[in-house]
Design a protein around this motif. Sequence first.
Motif, PDB file in Angstrom:
ATOM      1  N   LYS A  41     -13.694  12.593  -4.633  1.00  0.00           N
ATOM      2  CA  LYS A  41     -14.814  12.441  -3.694  1.00  0.00           C
ATOM      3  C   LYS A  41     -16.041  13.254  -4.132  1.00  0.00           C
ATOM      4  O   LYS A  41     -17.170  12.787  -4.074  1.00  0.00           O
ATOM      5  N   ARG A  42     -15.777  14.485  -4.612  1.00  0.00           N
ATOM      6  CA  ARG A  42     -16.905  15.356  -4.998  1.00  0.00           C
ATOM      7  C   ARG A  42     -17.663  14.777  -6.195  1.00  0.00           C
ATOM      8  O   ARG A  42     -18.880  14.837  -6.277  1.00  0.00           O
ATOM      9  N   ILE A  43     -16.911  14.195  -7.141  1.00  0.00           N
ATOM     10  CA  ILE A  43     -17.547  13.604  -8.334  1.00  0.00           C
ATOM     11  C   ILE A  43     -18.413  12.422  -7.921  1.00  0.00           C
ATOM     12  O   ILE A  43     -19.553  12.272  -8.377  1.00  0.00           O
ATOM     13  N   VAL A  44     -17.880  11.585  -7.020  1.00  0.00           N
ATOM     14  CA  VAL A  44     -18.644  10.417  -6.555  1.00  0.00           C
ATOM     15  C   VAL A  44     -19.887  10.891  -5.814  1.00  0.00           C
ATOM     16  O   VAL A  44     -20.986  10.373  -6.011  1.00  0.00           O
ATOM     17  N   GLN A  45     -19.730  11.927  -4.976  1.00  0.00           N
ATOM     18  CA  GLN A  45     -20.865  12.446  -4.203  1.00  0.00           C
ATOM     19  C   GLN A  45     -22.002  12.911  -5.127  1.00  0.00           C
ATOM     20  O   GLN A  45     -23.178  12.724  -4.813  1.00  0.00           O
ATOM     21  N   ASN A  46     -21.637  13.472  -6.277  1.00  0.00           N
ATOM     22  CA  ASN A  46     -22.658  13.948  -7.217  1.00  0.00           C
ATOM     23  C   ASN A  46     -23.505  12.825  -7.791  1.00  0.00           C
ATOM     24  O   ASN A  46     -24.592  13.058  -8.308  1.00  0.00           O
ATOM     25  N   THR A  47     -22.981  11.597  -7.758  1.00  0.00           N
ATOM     26  CA  THR A  47     -23.757  10.478  -8.303  1.00  0.00           C
ATOM     27  C   THR A  47     -24.486   9.709  -7.196  1.00  0.00           C
ATOM     28  O   THR A  47     -25.192   8.760  -7.462  1.00  0.00           O
ATOM     29  N   GLU A  48     -24.280  10.126  -5.949  1.00  0.00           N
ATOM     30  CA  GLU A  48     -24.871   9.425  -4.799  1.00  0.00           C
ATOM     31  C   GLU A  48     -25.983  10.263  -4.176  1.00  0.00           C
ATOM     32  O   GLU A  48     -25.860  11.478  -4.088  1.00  0.00           O
ATOM     33  N   THR A  49     -27.032   9.609  -3.737  1.00  0.00           N
ATOM     34  CA  THR A  49     -28.100  10.362  -3.080  1.00  0.00           C
ATOM     35  C   THR A  49     -27.829  10.507  -1.587  1.00  0.00           C
ATOM     36  O   THR A  49     -28.213  11.467  -0.954  1.00  0.00           O
ATOM     37  N   ARG A  50     -27.135   9.486  -1.000  1.00  0.00           N
ATOM     38  CA  ARG A  50     -26.840   9.569   0.452  1.00  0.00           C
ATOM     39  C   ARG A  50     -25.439  10.146   0.662  1.00  0.00           C
ATOM     40  O   ARG A  50     -24.566  10.014  -0.234  1.00  0.00           O
ATOM     41  N   PRO A  51     -25.190  10.780   1.806  1.00  0.00           N
ATOM     42  CA  PRO A  51     -23.857  11.364   2.037  1.00  0.00           C
ATOM     43  C   PRO A  51     -22.783  10.282   2.171  1.00  0.00           C
ATOM     44  O   PRO A  51     -23.050   9.208   2.719  1.00  0.00           O
ATOM     45  N   LEU A  52     -21.613  10.561   1.655  1.00  0.00           N
ATOM     46  CA  LEU A  52     -20.504   9.611   1.747  1.00  0.00           C
ATOM     47  C   LEU A  52     -19.882   9.670   3.134  1.00  0.00           C
ATOM     48  O   LEU A  52     -19.998  10.690   3.827  1.00  0.00           O
ATOM     49  N   ASP A  53     -19.200   8.579   3.519  1.00  0.00           N
ATOM     50  CA  ASP A  53     -18.509   8.566   4.815  1.00  0.00           C
ATOM     51  C   ASP A  53     -17.517   9.716   4.878  1.00  0.00           C
ATOM     52  O   ASP A  53     -16.951  10.102   3.856  1.00  0.00           O
ATOM     53  N   GLU A  54     -17.310  10.208   6.087  1.00  0.00           N
ATOM     54  CA  GLU A  54     -16.364  11.327   6.252  1.00  0.00           C
ATOM     55  C   GLU A  54     -14.964  10.944   5.788  1.00  0.00           C
ATOM     56  O   GLU A  54     -14.245  11.726   5.185  1.00  0.00           O
ATOM     57  N   ASN A  55     -14.575   9.680   6.073  1.00  0.00           N
ATOM     58  CA  ASN A  55     -13.223   9.242   5.690  1.00  0.00           C
ATOM     59  C   ASN A  55     -13.209   8.467   4.366  1.00  0.00           C
ATOM     60  O   ASN A  55     -12.302   7.688   4.103  1.00  0.00           O
ATOM     61  N   PHE A  56     -14.246   8.684   3.543  1.00  0.00           N
ATOM     62  CA  PHE A  56     -14.335   8.049   2.222  1.00  0.00           C
ATOM     63  C   PHE A  56     -13.049   8.283   1.428  1.00  0.00           C
ATOM     64  O   PHE A  56     -12.529   9.396   1.379  1.00  0.00           O
ATOM     65  N   THR A 101     -10.058   7.363   2.116  1.00  0.00           N
ATOM     66  CA  THR A 101      -8.785   7.296   2.837  1.00  0.00           C
ATOM     67  C   THR A 101      -8.385   5.827   2.838  1.00  0.00           C
ATOM     68  O   THR A 101      -9.225   4.937   2.619  1.00  0.00           O
ATOM     69  N   VAL A 102      -7.087   5.554   3.060  1.00  0.00           N
ATOM     70  CA  VAL A 102      -6.669   4.152   3.041  1.00  0.00           C
ATOM     71  C   VAL A 102      -7.284   3.381   4.213  1.00  0.00           C
ATOM     72  O   VAL A 102      -7.518   2.177   4.112  1.00  0.00           O
ATOM     73  N   GLU A 103      -7.577   4.093   5.303  1.00  0.00           N
ATOM     74  CA  GLU A 103      -8.193   3.448   6.452  1.00  0.00           C
ATOM     75  C   GLU A 103      -9.600   2.943   6.047  1.00  0.00           C
ATOM     76  O   GLU A 103      -9.990   1.823   6.382  1.00  0.00           O
ATOM     77  N   TRP A 104     -10.339   3.755   5.309  1.00  0.00           N
ATOM     78  CA  TRP A 104     -11.670   3.378   4.818  1.00  0.00           C
ATOM     79  C   TRP A 104     -11.536   2.210   3.825  1.00  0.00           C
ATOM     80  O   TRP A 104     -12.280   1.238   3.880  1.00  0.00           O
ATOM     81  N   ALA A 105     -10.542   2.318   2.923  1.00  0.00           N
ATOM     82  CA  ALA A 105     -10.340   1.265   1.917  1.00  0.00           C
ATOM     83  C   ALA A 105      -9.974  -0.063   2.584  1.00  0.00           C
ATOM     84  O   ALA A 105     -10.410  -1.127   2.143  1.00  0.00           O
ATOM     85  N   LYS A 106      -9.180   0.007   3.661  1.00  0.00           N
ATOM     86  CA  LYS A 106      -8.798  -1.237   4.359  1.00  0.00           C
ATOM     87  C   LYS A 106     -10.030  -1.887   5.007  1.00  0.00           C
ATOM     88  O   LYS A 106     -10.235  -3.088   4.907  1.00  0.00           O
ATOM     89  N   ASN A 107     -10.872  -1.047   5.631  1.00  0.00           N
ATOM     90  CA  ASN A 107     -12.095  -1.586   6.242  1.00  0.00           C
ATOM     91  C   ASN A 107     -13.006  -2.227   5.206  1.00  0.00           C
ATOM     92  O   ASN A 107     -13.821  -3.076   5.525  1.00  0.00           O
ATOM     93  N   ASN A 108     -12.873  -1.796   3.939  1.00  0.00           N
ATOM     94  CA  ASN A 108     -13.692  -2.358   2.873  1.00  0.00           C
ATOM     95  C   ASN A 108     -12.957  -3.436   2.075  1.00  0.00           C
ATOM     96  O   ASN A 108     -13.359  -3.783   0.965  1.00  0.00           O
ATOM     97  N   GLY A 109     -11.853  -3.907   2.610  1.00  0.00           N
ATOM     98  CA  GLY A 109     -11.167  -5.064   2.019  1.00  0.00           C
ATOM     99  C   GLY A 109     -10.268  -4.781   0.832  1.00  0.00           C
ATOM    100  O   GLY A 109      -9.850  -5.699   0.124  1.00  0.00           O
ATOM    101  N   GLN A 110      -9.945  -3.493   0.576  1.00  0.00           N
ATOM    102  CA  GLN A 110      -9.116  -3.195  -0.603  1.00  0.00           C
ATOM    103  C   GLN A 110      -7.623  -3.148  -0.288  1.00  0.00           C
ATOM    104  O   GLN A 110      -6.804  -3.068  -1.209  1.00  0.00           O
ATOM    105  N   ILE A 111      -7.279  -3.101   0.988  1.00  0.00           N
ATOM    106  CA  ILE A 111      -5.871  -2.954   1.386  1.00  0.00           C
ATOM    107  C   ILE A 111      -5.560  -3.986   2.469  1.00  0.00           C
ATOM    108  O   ILE A 111      -6.403  -4.259   3.332  1.00  0.00           O
ATOM    109  N   ASP A 112      -4.353  -4.570   2.400  1.00  0.00           N
ATOM    110  CA  ASP A 112      -3.995  -5.598   3.388  1.00  0.00           C
ATOM    111  C   ASP A 112      -3.454  -5.010   4.684  1.00  0.00           C
ATOM    112  O   ASP A 112      -3.734  -5.514   5.758  1.00  0.00           O
TER     113      ASP A 112
END
Length: 311
Positions: free
Chosen positions: A238-253, A255-266
């Motif tokens: 998460k910290r590495i990704v945050q360093n490449t992003e200008t906006r703050p990442l979601d708090e639950n970035f 997590t599988v719950e976040w991944a499911k909401n983004n269509g990566q998990i069934d």
Amino acid sequence: MNWLTRIKTLGDRIKKNLKKTMATKAEQMSSPYTSCHGKPILKKTLEQNNFVCAECNFHHKLEPHQYFSSILFGKNIYTEIDSPVPYEDVLNWEDNKKYTDRLAQAKKASGLKCGILSVEGKIKDIDVVVSCQSWKFIAGSISMPEGENVLSAINTCLEKKLPYVFIAKSSGMRMMTSSLSLAQMTRMTLAVNELKRAGLPFITIITNPTTGGTSASIVPLADIILAEEGAIYGFAGKRIVQNTETRPLDENFQTVEWAKNNGQIDKIVNRKDLKDTLYNLLSILLKKNSEVNSENSNETSELNIKTREAS
Ligand SMILES: [Zn+2]
């Protein structure tokens, strides 16, 4: 003695005393207690609840034999699939420890020949091949023996026409073997293609944590992607990704719950429901026991689309 030396001496004394009060590894292993959410918890209580904390729902890490004996098949009711273990230290790697020493330590800690254990077993009345990663084996990393192990497991599926389940828990590809580890991503992908060509179901289960090359190769290729509640799932930290992003990442970035909401998990599953969920999914994908899996089953309604795609 100047003031600086005095502070250092005091610091050393505090450290020494703290070390004396901490339990050794051997004491921790033999204790009937472990800890969760900052409190002691009886190991026996945890085990009776599928190694999930009844108070905070934290899913404790399990080793392959624990998944097979306690969650999926029953005590020792499964057969190990043999696979070759090629010589690994081809780069003669050494960081703060020799790679050969790390391997010896990992084998002793996990009781395994490599970081993945693959077995044949029965989930209720369905024969299945399951591979499971070991966190105790260099943080579930994948190198040549682990790639070979997955290939052997998939070959068994192809020979015996069995479905395949992969339980992931991994830090990614193993850096000590560099591009030879990365090549396993391609090898595992090609093997999964053979499963698909043969029309055999493939299910992955993401457990905490699943990251790096494992999340970028075998895991997302499955027909159905399940995840245990609360697991971390992502590629880079998460910290590495945050360093490449200008906006703050979601708090639950990540997590599988976040991944499911983004269509990566069934589907996200509590460990206590894992066996039944797998059984229902395999029944549908193998077109078995269709009358058992009636329309009021969540799995059935969610997976009608997938079944149609597979047929
Ligand atoms: Zn807890």
